[in-house]
Write a protein that holds these residues in place. Sequence first.
Motif, mmCIF file in Angstrom:
data_model
loop_
_atom_site.group_PDB
_atom_site.id
_atom_site.type_symbol
_atom_site.label_atom_id
_atom_site.label_comp_id
_atom_site.label_asym_id
_atom_site.label_seq_id
_atom_site.Cartn_x
_atom_site.Cartn_y
_atom_site.Cartn_z
ATOM 1 N N ILE A 86 21.747 26.865 19.297
ATOM 2 C CA ILE A 86 21.188 27.911 20.149
ATOM 3 C C ILE A 86 19.755 27.537 20.498
ATOM 4 O O ILE A 86 18.945 27.247 19.621
ATOM 5 C CB ILE A 86 21.229 29.276 19.424
ATOM 6 C CG1 ILE A 86 22.675 29.661 19.155
ATOM 7 C CG2 ILE A 86 20.520 30.336 20.245
ATOM 8 C CD1 ILE A 86 22.808 30.928 18.327
ATOM 9 N N GLU A 87 19.457 27.558 21.782
ATOM 10 C CA GLU A 87 18.103 27.235 22.220
ATOM 11 C C GLU A 87 17.246 28.501 22.195
ATOM 12 O O GLU A 87 17.747 29.592 22.467
ATOM 13 C CB GLU A 87 18.139 26.661 23.631
ATOM 14 C CG GLU A 87 18.849 25.314 23.682
ATOM 15 C CD GLU A 87 18.811 24.708 25.068
ATOM 16 O OE1 GLU A 87 17.933 25.095 25.854
ATOM 17 O OE2 GLU A 87 19.667 23.864 25.332
ATOM 18 N N PRO A 88 15.963 28.357 21.867
ATOM 19 C CA PRO A 88 15.107 29.547 21.853
ATOM 20 C C PRO A 88 14.993 30.143 23.249
ATOM 21 O O PRO A 88 15.003 29.427 24.249
ATOM 22 C CB PRO A 88 13.765 29.035 21.342
ATOM 23 C CG PRO A 88 13.815 27.559 21.481
ATOM 24 C CD PRO A 88 15.249 27.155 21.511
ATOM 25 N N SER A 89 14.880 31.435 23.312
ATOM 26 C CA SER A 89 14.788 32.113 24.603
ATOM 27 C C SER A 89 13.380 31.965 25.166
ATOM 28 O O SER A 89 12.420 31.682 24.450
ATOM 29 C CB SER A 89 15.147 33.588 24.445
ATOM 30 O OG SER A 89 14.229 34.207 23.587
ATOM 31 N N ASP A 90 13.288 32.168 26.450
ATOM 32 C CA ASP A 90 11.991 32.119 27.113
ATOM 33 C C ASP A 90 11.147 33.299 26.656
ATOM 34 O O ASP A 90 11.675 34.334 26.258
ATOM 35 C CB ASP A 90 12.175 32.180 28.630
ATOM 36 C CG ASP A 90 12.882 30.938 29.164
ATOM 37 O OD1 ASP A 90 12.753 29.881 28.523
ATOM 38 O OD2 ASP A 90 13.563 31.044 30.201
ATOM 39 N N PRO A 91 9.818 33.160 26.728
ATOM 40 C CA PRO A 91 8.975 34.297 26.357
ATOM 41 C C PRO A 91 9.287 35.489 27.268
ATOM 42 O O PRO A 91 9.643 35.325 28.426
ATOM 43 C CB PRO A 91 7.552 33.800 26.564
ATOM 44 C CG PRO A 91 7.633 32.351 26.845
ATOM 45 C CD PRO A 91 9.053 32.002 27.115
#
Length: 163
Positions: A86-91
């Motif tokens: 899972i990639e981190p979400s955008d701010p």
Amino acid sequence: MPAINAAYHVLSDPGRRAVYDAQQRTPTRGPMGPASEPDTENLVEERSTVGYRFAYPDGPARVPWRGLLVASVIAIIGIVVLAQFIEPSDPAPPDGVLRNGDCVEILENGDADEIACDGSGDIVVREFIGFDRVCSNGLERHRDRQGMGVACVEFTADAVATT
């Protein structure tokens, strides 16, 4: 009649009935051997003097600890493995509510409005205080655009050069 009352007293209580049934499964201690009738009067007297202890038919309930442990370990490993993909979400985009650490722009009327931080020439909120308080450490005071309080902002070196 006392024998009927004693039998009803034993059979109406589930705990006493379980003790009675357990005694029926084992040979009786009576003088006539295994074929003798159970003595319900003595059973009631024994129960009242000794105290009640429920006899589990198959022993006490058991919790499958090994199975629970194995399932927990598999679940933890699965979560850790899936978290790697899972990639981190955008701010989060600016929501208009000023908090410490938010980037702002100073509007023409001197109010501070939240913007997305881009890293170049950011003006950062260091404190958010009430209208009657004073900013500390030489921070510049600007009213929140929504009128909720005062943002004490710090100008970065790039922001000072561009103003």
